[in-house]
Design an enzyme around this catalytic site. Structure first.
Site, PDB file in Angstrom:
ATOM      1  N   MET A  30       5.753 -25.090   4.509  1.00  0.00           N
ATOM      2  CA  MET A  30       5.519 -26.237   5.382  1.00  0.00           C
ATOM      3  C   MET A  30       5.665 -27.531   4.575  1.00  0.00           C
ATOM      4  O   MET A  30       5.201 -28.590   4.988  1.00  0.00           O
ATOM      5  CB  MET A  30       4.136 -26.155   6.032  1.00  0.00           C
ATOM      6  N   HIS A  37       4.424 -23.186  -4.634  1.00  0.00           N
ATOM      7  CA  HIS A  37       5.681 -22.981  -3.897  1.00  0.00           C
ATOM      8  C   HIS A  37       6.843 -22.756  -4.878  1.00  0.00           C
ATOM      9  O   HIS A  37       7.704 -21.904  -4.643  1.00  0.00           O
ATOM     10  CB  HIS A  37       6.019 -24.214  -3.063  1.00  0.00           C
ATOM     11  N   SER A 186      -1.469 -27.336  -0.615  1.00  0.00           N
ATOM     12  CA  SER A 186      -1.076 -28.663  -0.129  1.00  0.00           C
ATOM     13  C   SER A 186      -2.309 -29.409   0.362  1.00  0.00           C
ATOM     14  O   SER A 186      -2.360 -30.639   0.320  1.00  0.00           O
ATOM     15  CB  SER A 186      -0.060 -28.532   1.009  1.00  0.00           C
TER      16      SER A 186
HETATM   17  O1  PAF Z   1       2.128 -20.529   4.360  1.00  0.00           O
HETATM   18  C1  PAF Z   1       2.728 -21.406   4.993  1.00  0.00           C
HETATM   19  O2  PAF Z   1       3.116 -22.451   4.449  1.00  0.00           O
HETATM   20  C2  PAF Z   1       2.998 -21.194   6.469  1.00  0.00           C
HETATM   21  O3  PAF Z   1       1.952 -20.525   7.095  1.00  0.00           O
HETATM   22  C3  PAF Z   1       4.342 -20.482   6.745  1.00  0.00           C
HETATM   23  C4  PAF Z   1       4.351 -19.074   6.177  1.00  0.00           C
HETATM   24  C5  PAF Z   1       5.475 -21.286   6.133  1.00  0.00           C
HETATM   25  C6  PAF Z   1       4.574 -20.377   8.255  1.00  0.00           C
HETATM   26  O4  PAF Z   1       4.607 -21.632   8.852  1.00  0.00           O
END
Ligand code: PAF
Length: 288
Positions: A30, A37, A186
């Site tokens: 997201m 990430h 985040s």
């Molecule tokens: O973990 C996340 O950032 C969200 O839940 C995902 C897996 C991208 C789904 O929107």
């Protein structure tokens, strides 16, 4: 790195890159990217030939009064980070493209989506399972990477892939922590410096359970009580749950005899934070 917005564009870009049987790794996010990430991106680059990342703040996984509007968005800096990491395709779909009028089919992950965070956030995991299923359909990855920080989400997505006979392999990657133990998220951006320092209690509390298990404690009630008491003593941290559960089904356990996980959720200021650690089986070495 090619940045694409529409489903057609991502399919065309993948058709070019997928030649000669090259495998596709996928990291759905997201945005508001941090080193957690980037560790998923690096795992994808190690395990697949082509790496696709999506950035989509998915409205259907936020409940009324939750932080959908406030969720941090920083597409320019995210794009620069992903380009530096050697990502091949960045998909940034619009809400209208993902949910055109009338698109009301949902993926309900069943009971596992209604406990723990699913109890506090009704419908959240249906939103997650639905958007991830849609993204899998669009990207058709061979392997998709998710962080163990969102442990319940990871187990749900493994189950969805299994239950729906998806070809994708769902891979979990270790939690990335700040030097003081705080799990990267985040939502840490919501914390004031003071709140941030109180928030480190989540990991300190989980570490007590891990260390007690390493020392031979198998009673889940004792492990959970230690976690709860440590968090309850910390100012400004409101515990939502602290549990020791079966590492696969997330069912509560009373005695640790199979792989287990200690999970916590707590509010610190406006942020709802989650964290977890593996609980080692008796006689096995430490591995947080
Ligand atoms: O973990 C996340 O950032 C969200 O839940 C995902 C897996 C991208 C789904 O929107």
């Amino acid at each position: 790195m090619e940045r694409v917005v529409s489903v057609d564009e991502v399919r065309a870009a993948l058709a070019r890159l997928r030649r000669d049987g090259r495998t596709v790794g996928f990291v759905p996010t997201m945005g508001a990217l941090h080193d957690g990430h980037l560790s998923l991106v690096r795992a994808s680059r190690r395990h697949a030939d082509v790496t696709v990342v999506s950035i989509f703040v998915n409205p259907t996984q936020f409940g009324p009064g939750e932080d959908f509007e406030a969720y941090p968005r920083d597409l320019d800096s995210d794009t620069a980070l992903l380009a530096d990491e050697g990502v091949d395709i960045l998909l940034t779909p619009t809400v209208d493209a993902m949910y055109p009028p009338g698109a009301d089919t949902h993926v309900d992950p069943g009971r596992i989506g209604t406990v723990l965070c699913g109890a506090a956030r009704p419908g959240h995991f249906t939103g997650v399972a639905t958007v991830v299923t849609k993204l899998f359909q669009i990207v058709t990855p061979d392997i998709a990477f998710f962080g163990e920080k969102d442990y319940q989400q990871l187990k749900i997505l493994e189950k969805v892939a299994r239950d729906l006979d998806m070809r994708v392999r769902v891979a979990g990657c270790p939690i990335v922590r700040e030097p003081d133990g705080l799990a990267m998220s985040s939502r840490n951006r919501y914390l004031s410096p003071d709140q941030r320092s109180h928030a480190t209690v989540l990991y300190r509390a989980l570490a007590t359970a891990h260390d007690a298990a390493c020392a031979g404690e198998t009673d889940a009630g004792v492990l959970t009580r230690g976690v709860r008491e440590t968090i309850d003593r910390e100012e400004g941290v409101e515990l939502e749950y602290a549990v020791v559960v079966d590492a696969e089904t997330l069912d509560p356990v009373s005695v640790v005899q199979r792989p287990a996980r200690a999970l916590v959720a707590a509010r610190v200021g406006s942020a709802r934070l989650i964290d977890n650690v593996a609980i080692p089986l008796p006689g096995t070495g430490p591995s947080r």
